[in-house]
Design an enzyme around this catalytic site. Structure first.
Site, PDB file in Angstrom:
ATOM      1  N   HIS A  85      30.701 -16.658   5.866  1.00  0.00           N
ATOM      2  CA  HIS A  85      31.146 -16.398   7.244  1.00  0.00           C
ATOM      3  C   HIS A  85      30.521 -17.397   8.209  1.00  0.00           C
ATOM      4  O   HIS A  85      29.504 -18.030   7.922  1.00  0.00           O
ATOM      5  CB  HIS A  85      30.775 -14.978   7.668  1.00  0.00           C
ATOM      6  CG  HIS A  85      29.293 -14.747   7.765  1.00  0.00           C
ATOM      7  ND1 HIS A  85      28.517 -14.487   6.662  1.00  0.00           N
ATOM      8  CD2 HIS A  85      28.438 -14.776   8.818  1.00  0.00           C
ATOM      9  CE1 HIS A  85      27.254 -14.356   7.032  1.00  0.00           C
ATOM     10  NE2 HIS A  85      27.168 -14.540   8.344  1.00  0.00           N
ATOM     11  N   ASP A 127      29.113 -17.152  12.174  1.00  0.00           N
ATOM     12  CA  ASP A 127      28.668 -16.019  12.982  1.00  0.00           C
ATOM     13  C   ASP A 127      29.555 -15.783  14.210  1.00  0.00           C
ATOM     14  O   ASP A 127      29.909 -16.728  14.936  1.00  0.00           O
ATOM     15  CB  ASP A 127      27.225 -16.225  13.448  1.00  0.00           C
ATOM     16  CG  ASP A 127      26.229 -16.078  12.306  1.00  0.00           C
ATOM     17  OD1 ASP A 127      26.560 -15.413  11.316  1.00  0.00           O
ATOM     18  OD2 ASP A 127      25.117 -16.635  12.425  1.00  0.00           O
ATOM     19  N   HIS A 168      27.970 -19.692   6.242  1.00  0.00           N
ATOM     20  CA  HIS A 168      26.815 -19.397   5.403  1.00  0.00           C
ATOM     21  C   HIS A 168      27.014 -18.104   4.634  1.00  0.00           C
ATOM     22  O   HIS A 168      27.931 -17.325   4.925  1.00  0.00           O
ATOM     23  CB  HIS A 168      25.517 -19.397   6.215  1.00  0.00           C
ATOM     24  CG  HIS A 168      25.555 -18.509   7.419  1.00  0.00           C
ATOM     25  ND1 HIS A 168      26.132 -18.892   8.601  1.00  0.00           N
ATOM     26  CD2 HIS A 168      25.108 -17.245   7.608  1.00  0.00           C
ATOM     27  CE1 HIS A 168      26.024 -17.908   9.472  1.00  0.00           C
ATOM     28  NE2 HIS A 168      25.424 -16.894   8.900  1.00  0.00           N
ATOM     29  N   ARG A 173      16.964 -13.398  13.974  1.00  0.00           N
ATOM     30  CA  ARG A 173      17.929 -14.429  14.397  1.00  0.00           C
ATOM     31  C   ARG A 173      18.067 -14.468  15.916  1.00  0.00           C
ATOM     32  O   ARG A 173      18.212 -13.433  16.554  1.00  0.00           O
ATOM     33  CB  ARG A 173      19.308 -14.168  13.785  1.00  0.00           C
ATOM     34  CG  ARG A 173      20.299 -15.296  14.047  1.00  0.00           C
ATOM     35  CD  ARG A 173      21.638 -15.014  13.383  1.00  0.00           C
ATOM     36  NE  ARG A 173      22.559 -14.371  14.298  1.00  0.00           N
ATOM     37  CZ  ARG A 173      23.696 -13.771  13.929  1.00  0.00           C
ATOM     38  NH1 ARG A 173      24.038 -13.718  12.651  1.00  0.00           N
ATOM     39  NH2 ARG A 173      24.489 -13.214  14.821  1.00  0.00           N
TER      40      ARG A 173
HETATM   41  O1  LIG Z   1      19.762 -13.488   6.135  1.00  0.00           O
HETATM   42  C1  LIG Z   1      20.244 -14.609   5.993  1.00  0.00           C
HETATM   43  O2  LIG Z   1      19.794 -15.440   5.209  1.00  0.00           O
HETATM   44  C2  LIG Z   1      21.423 -14.998   6.817  1.00  0.00           C
HETATM   45  C3  LIG Z   1      22.032 -13.809   7.445  1.00  0.00           C
HETATM   46  C4  LIG Z   1      23.146 -14.184   8.366  1.00  0.00           C
HETATM   47  O3  LIG Z   1      24.279 -14.183   8.014  1.00  0.00           O
HETATM   48  C5  LIG Z   1      22.798 -14.597   9.721  1.00  0.00           C
HETATM   49  O4  LIG Z   1      21.634 -14.568  10.108  1.00  0.00           O
HETATM   50  O5  LIG Z   1      23.710 -14.970  10.456  1.00  0.00           O
HETATM   51 FE   LIG Z   2      25.530 -14.928   9.574  1.00  0.00          FE
END
Ligand SMILES: O=C(O)CCC(=O)C(=O)O
Ligand SMILES: [Fe+2]
Length: 277
Positions: free
Chosen positions: A98, A100, A253, A268
Site C-alpha cells: 500500500h 499511505d 510498502h 509514524r
Molecule cells: O510497520 C511497518 O513497518 C510499516 C507500517 C506501515 O504501513 C506504515 O507505517 O505506514
Molecule cells: Fe503504511
C-alpha cells in the site's frame, strides 16, 4: 558544513544516511541535503536515532504539515505521532502492499517511521519504487494507463468488521463518513522531480473508472503484482532506533507479519502532500 553521507542501498530505491543527529534541530543545509536525497532515492534510513515522539514530530514537521490519522491510535501528548503496536491481541494490518492514506484528496508526501520495540526475529518492511515499476512497462501499456483514473477507498484497508463490536467503532464510523471515495490518476507525475510513477495500490485502490469491472479487476491485479516485483523493491531488517523516511508519492510498502505472537511497536509521523496529477 554538512557531515551527511549518503550510501545507495539498491538500484530501485533506498539509501542509508549517516552523519546527522535527528534529535537536534535540523540546520537548513542538512534539511536540504536530506530533502534532495529523498527525491533521488525515494527512501532513506537513519541508524541510532533514539528520538522522543516530540523530536520525531519536529523532524518530520521540517518537511511539511503533519497528518493525524482518523483511526489509528496516537501518542496522547503528541497526536501527530501514530502508534502501530502489534501483537497477538492486535494483529497487524499493514501486511499488504500500500501507499499511505491515498483515500484523501491530497495524500501524504512522505512518512517518518521509527522502530520502538522489535520482535527477536522478523518484522521486516519492504518498499517498492513506483517510478521503477512504471519505467519497466511497455510503451503501449504506459500510453493506456496515462489516460486512466482510479477510485481509492478508506474501507478497503479499514473494513467495518475489524472495528465492529470494539470500543473504536464510533470513531471508525465517523472516519468512514468523513472519507467518501476519492479519484486519483493511475499514473502520477512527481510534483518536484517530474518523474512518472504508478499510483494504484492494493491497500486502497478499488476500481479504474474508465473500464468495465472485469477489465479493471484484471488490470489492477496485473499492476499490483507488477509493482511488487523484487527488482523494484528493497527489504529492510530493523534494528532498535532505526528510522525510515519515504517519499509516499512514488513508493509502496509492505510490513511483513511473520513475528507473532511477539510484539512490535513502530511510531509514524505522516507529512501531508498535494493533490496528485
Ligand atoms: O510497520 C511497518 O513497518 C510499516 C507500517 C506501515 O504501513 C506504515 O507505517 O505506514
Ligand atoms: Fe503504511
Amino acid at each position: 558544513m554538512s557531515n551527511i553521507h549518503i550510501q545507495t542501498l539498491s538500484p530501485a530505491l533506498g539509501a542509508l544516511v549517516s552523519g546527522v543527529d535527528l534529535g537536534q534541530p535540523l540546520h537548513d543545509e542538512d534539511r536540504r541535503t536530506i530533502h534532495d536525497a529523498l527525491l533521488k532515492h525515494q527512501l532513506l534510513f537513519f541508524e541510532n536515532q533514539a528520538l522522543t515522539p516530540r523530536q520525531q514530530r519536529d523532524f518530520a514537521a521540517r518537511f511539511g504539515e503533519l497528518h493525524v490519522h482518523p483511526v489509528y491510535p496516537n501518542v496522547p501528548e503528541q497526536p501527530e505521532i501514530m502508534v502501530l503496536d502489534t501483537h497477538a491481541d492486535n494483529l497487524p494490518d499493514n501486511d499488504n502492499w500500500h501507499t499511505d492514506v491515498t483515500f484523501i484528496e491530497a495524500p501524504p508526501l512522505g512518512a517518518v517511521l521509527s522502530a520502538r520495540e522489535l520482535p527477536p526475529v522478523g518484522g521486516d518492511t519492504l518498499w517498492s519504487s513506483s517510478t521503477a515499476a512504471y519505467d519497466a512497462l511497455s510503451e503501449p501499456i504506459k500510453a493506456l494507463l496515462c489516460g486512466l483514473t482510479a477510485e481509492h477507498e478508506f474501507t478497503r484497508s479499514f473494513p467495518e468488521h475489524r472495528s465492529k463490536n470494539t470500543p473504536h467503532y464510533d470513531r471508525w464510523r465517523r472516519a468512514r463518513d468523513d472519507h467518501p471515495a476519492v479519484v486519483h490518476p493511475v499514473v502520477r507525475t512527481h510534483p518536484v522531480t517530474g518523474r512518472k510513477g504508478l499510483f494504484v495500490n492494493e491497500g486502497f485502490t478499488s476500481r479504474i473508472r474508465e473500464l468495465s469491472q472485469k477489465e479493471s479487476d484484471a488490470l489492477l491485479t496485473f499492476l499490483f503484482a507488477h509493482a511488487a516485483r523484487p527488482e523494484f523493491t528493497l527489504r529492510w531488517r530493523w534494528k532498535p532506533h532505526d528510522l525510515a523516511f519515504w517519499d509516499n508519492r512514488v513508493t509502496q510498502h509492505y510490513a511483513v507479519a511473520d513475528y507473532l505472537p511477539a510484539r512490535r511497536i513502530m511510531h509514524r509521523a505522516t507529512i501531508l502532500g498535494d493533490r496528485p496529477f
